[in-house]
Write an enzyme that holds these catalytic residues in place. Structure first.
Site, PDB file in Angstrom:
ATOM      1  N   ASP A  57       0.552  -0.940  -0.061  1.00 24.51           N
ATOM      2  CA  ASP A  57       0.257  -0.035   0.254  1.00 24.51           C
ATOM      3  C   ASP A  57       0.792   1.310   0.253  1.00 24.51           C
ATOM      4  O   ASP A  57       0.185   2.145   0.145  1.00 24.51           O
ATOM      5  CB  ASP A  57      -0.842  -0.009   1.013  1.00 24.51           C
ATOM      6  CG  ASP A  57      -2.244  -0.458   1.350  1.00 24.51           C
ATOM      7  OD1 ASP A  57      -3.005  -0.572  -0.140  1.00 24.51           O
ATOM      8  OD2 ASP A  57      -2.895  -1.393   1.756  1.00 24.51           O
ATOM      9  N   ARG A  82       0.407  -1.811   7.317  1.00 25.13           N
ATOM     10  CA  ARG A  82       0.852  -0.727   7.467  1.00 25.13           C
ATOM     11  C   ARG A  82       2.322   0.359   7.944  1.00 25.13           C
ATOM     12  O   ARG A  82       2.447   1.134   7.150  1.00 25.13           O
ATOM     13  CB  ARG A  82       0.067   0.454   6.530  1.00 25.13           C
ATOM     14  CG  ARG A  82      -1.059  -0.596   4.895  1.00 25.13           C
ATOM     15  CD  ARG A  82      -1.952   0.545   4.523  1.00 25.13           C
ATOM     16  NE  ARG A  82      -1.099   1.517   4.211  1.00 25.13           N
ATOM     17  CZ  ARG A  82      -1.912   3.383   3.292  1.00 25.13           C
ATOM     18  NH1 ARG A  82      -2.847   3.337   3.050  1.00 25.13           N
ATOM     19  NH2 ARG A  82      -0.553   3.724   2.931  1.00 25.13           N
ATOM     20  N   ARG A 127      -9.624   5.794  11.050  1.00 25.58           N
ATOM     21  CA  ARG A 127      -8.768   5.697  10.805  1.00 25.58           C
ATOM     22  C   ARG A 127      -8.249   6.131  12.263  1.00 25.58           C
ATOM     23  O   ARG A 127      -7.445   5.793  13.322  1.00 25.58           O
ATOM     24  CB  ARG A 127      -8.078   5.436   9.287  1.00 25.58           C
ATOM     25  CG  ARG A 127      -8.387   4.483   8.306  1.00 25.58           C
ATOM     26  CD  ARG A 127      -7.586   3.071   8.771  1.00 25.58           C
ATOM     27  NE  ARG A 127      -8.645   2.977   7.453  1.00 25.58           N
ATOM     28  CZ  ARG A 127      -7.758   2.446   6.651  1.00 25.58           C
ATOM     29  NH1 ARG A 127      -6.754   2.315   6.182  1.00 25.58           N
ATOM     30  NH2 ARG A 127      -8.153   1.024   5.804  1.00 25.58           N
ATOM     31  N   HIS A 156     -11.557   6.964   4.425  1.00 25.22           N
ATOM     32  CA  HIS A 156     -10.684   7.725   4.802  1.00 25.22           C
ATOM     33  C   HIS A 156     -11.304   9.430   4.877  1.00 25.22           C
ATOM     34  O   HIS A 156     -11.754   9.298   3.490  1.00 25.22           O
ATOM     35  CB  HIS A 156      -9.679   8.160   4.107  1.00 25.22           C
ATOM     36  CG  HIS A 156      -8.280   7.001   4.330  1.00 25.22           C
ATOM     37  ND1 HIS A 156      -7.064   6.137   3.883  1.00 25.22           N
ATOM     38  CD2 HIS A 156      -7.741   6.422   5.822  1.00 25.22           C
ATOM     39  CE1 HIS A 156      -6.577   6.241   4.486  1.00 25.22           C
ATOM     40  NE2 HIS A 156      -6.603   6.852   6.085  1.00 25.22           N
ATOM     41  N   CYS A 250      -4.874   9.915  -3.045  1.00 23.13           N
ATOM     42  CA  CYS A 250      -4.495   8.594  -2.152  1.00 23.13           C
ATOM     43  C   CYS A 250      -2.963   8.349  -2.654  1.00 23.13           C
ATOM     44  O   CYS A 250      -1.933   8.382  -1.444  1.00 23.13           O
ATOM     45  CB  CYS A 250      -5.030   7.772  -2.147  1.00 23.13           C
ATOM     46  SG  CYS A 250      -6.819   7.286  -1.868  1.00 23.13           S
TER      47      CYS A 250
HETATM   48  N1  ARG Z   1      -5.149   0.416   0.955  1.00 22.63           N
HETATM   49  C1  ARG Z   1      -5.259   1.407   1.375  1.00 22.63           C
HETATM   50  C2  ARG Z   1      -5.624   1.536   2.712  1.00 22.63           C
HETATM   51  O1  ARG Z   1      -5.991   0.689   3.248  1.00 22.63           O
HETATM   52  C3  ARG Z   1      -5.880   2.603   0.997  1.00 22.63           C
HETATM   53  C4  ARG Z   1      -5.577   4.019   1.433  1.00 22.63           C
HETATM   54  C5  ARG Z   1      -5.752   4.854   0.147  1.00 22.63           C
HETATM   55  N2  ARG Z   1      -5.431   6.152   0.933  1.00 22.63           N
HETATM   56  C6  ARG Z   1      -6.306   7.100   0.660  1.00 22.63           C
HETATM   57  N3  ARG Z   1      -5.150   8.181   1.290  1.00 22.63           N
HETATM   58  N4  ARG Z   1      -7.082   7.729   1.009  1.00 22.63           N
HETATM   59  O2  ARG Z   1      -4.771   2.184   3.845  1.00 22.63           O
END
Ligand code: ARG
Length: 257
Positions: A57, A82, A127, A156, A250
């Site tokens: 990612d 991550r 998140r 997000h 992103c």
């Molecule tokens: N697969 C990543 C996650 O779920 C995607 C992140 C996307 N980034 C963003 N700025 N929205 O964390």
């Protein structure tokens, strides 16, 4: 930006990610190169962060930090998959000479922290820890507005709001609690309201320089709506990266001097 050399969907931490479906990494790289070329053609400088094997990612560079006035607040990721990305970003900023603070609470960088003029819109609910919002205000010296997200597809903030210029946003009201909707309506009475179908292809995951708005090609109604306001939509196709749950924003961490 970070080239998606190691992009894959090997785990699922948002509803877009389906590890059972194939991913074409070479195609992801081609689409990402188009995005990079688009920024260069618009006259922007693009710095690159080296991709790290085993961090699929990492292409979603927006999550790695938040930079305001040349000051960097590092990220701290919610998911262990991550977590190691944060140190790569911090090392890059330190090597480039930016004063960099490591955060105490979980924050996923510009994924949840959107700079609009003098204010930072701050998402939470999926998140970023709400306690990070005060930390952002303290470290970056900006007013922070807390906004609660409610729809897991828009996990997000940058999937539900786009900053078009210092005073204009585009957004999807249904991604927010009624209280957060009221905050945004009061602050941005002239906001562009996105069509549900455009938001559902992450059309709001857009990058604006105040005039040109780079957004997913799959969101034509949103492009028309922002063109009506005098912006210049610049469509890009990042369909392969959408399999990871991300779009142009992103993939882009803005380094604000
Ligand atoms: N697969 C990543 C996650 O779920 C995607 C992140 C996307 N980034 C963003 N700025 N929205 O964390």
């Amino acid at each position: 930006m970070c080239r998606p050399d190691h992009f894959a969907v090997t785990y699922a931490i948002n509803p877009w990610m389906r590890p059972d479906l194939p991913v074409d990494t070479a195609r992801a790289v081609r689409q990402w190169e188009d995005l990079r070329r688009t920024y260069l053609d618009l006259g922007h400088v693009v710095d690159l962060l080296d991709p790290v094997p085993g961090l699929p990612d990492m292409v979603f560079a927006a999550n790695g930090a938040t930079v305001v006035g040349g000051r960097v607040l590092g990220a701290r990721f919610r998911h262990p998959e991550r977590a190691a990305e944060a140190a790569a970003h911090t090392a890059w900023f330190r090597a480039a000479g930016f004063p960099t603070t490591e955060p105490e609470f979980v924050n996923e960088g510009e994924g949840d922290l959107l700079v609009v003029g003098d204010v930072v819109l701050a998402g939470t609910g999926f998140r970023t820890d709400p306690r990070a919002h005060a930390e952002v205000a303290r470290v970056l010296g900006r007013e922070v507005l807390t906004l609660d997200l409610v729809d897991p597809r828009y996990y997000h903030l940058d999937t539900a709001v786009a900053a078009l210029d210092d005073a204009t946003i585009a957004w999807l009201p249904s991604a927010f609690t009624p209280a957060a909707q009221a905050v945004l309506r009061a602050r941005f009475p002239d906001a562009v309201v996105a069509d549900v179908a455009d938001a559902a292809v992450l059309g709001l995951n857009a990058v604006s320089d105040g005039r040109h708005v780079v957004l997913p090609a799959q969101a034509p109604r949103l492009a028309a709506a922002i063109a009506d306001r005098g912006f210049v939509p610049v469509p890009v196709d990042l369909s392969e990266l959408l399999l990871g749950g991300g779009g142009p924003k992103c993939c882009t961490l803005e380094v604000r001097p």
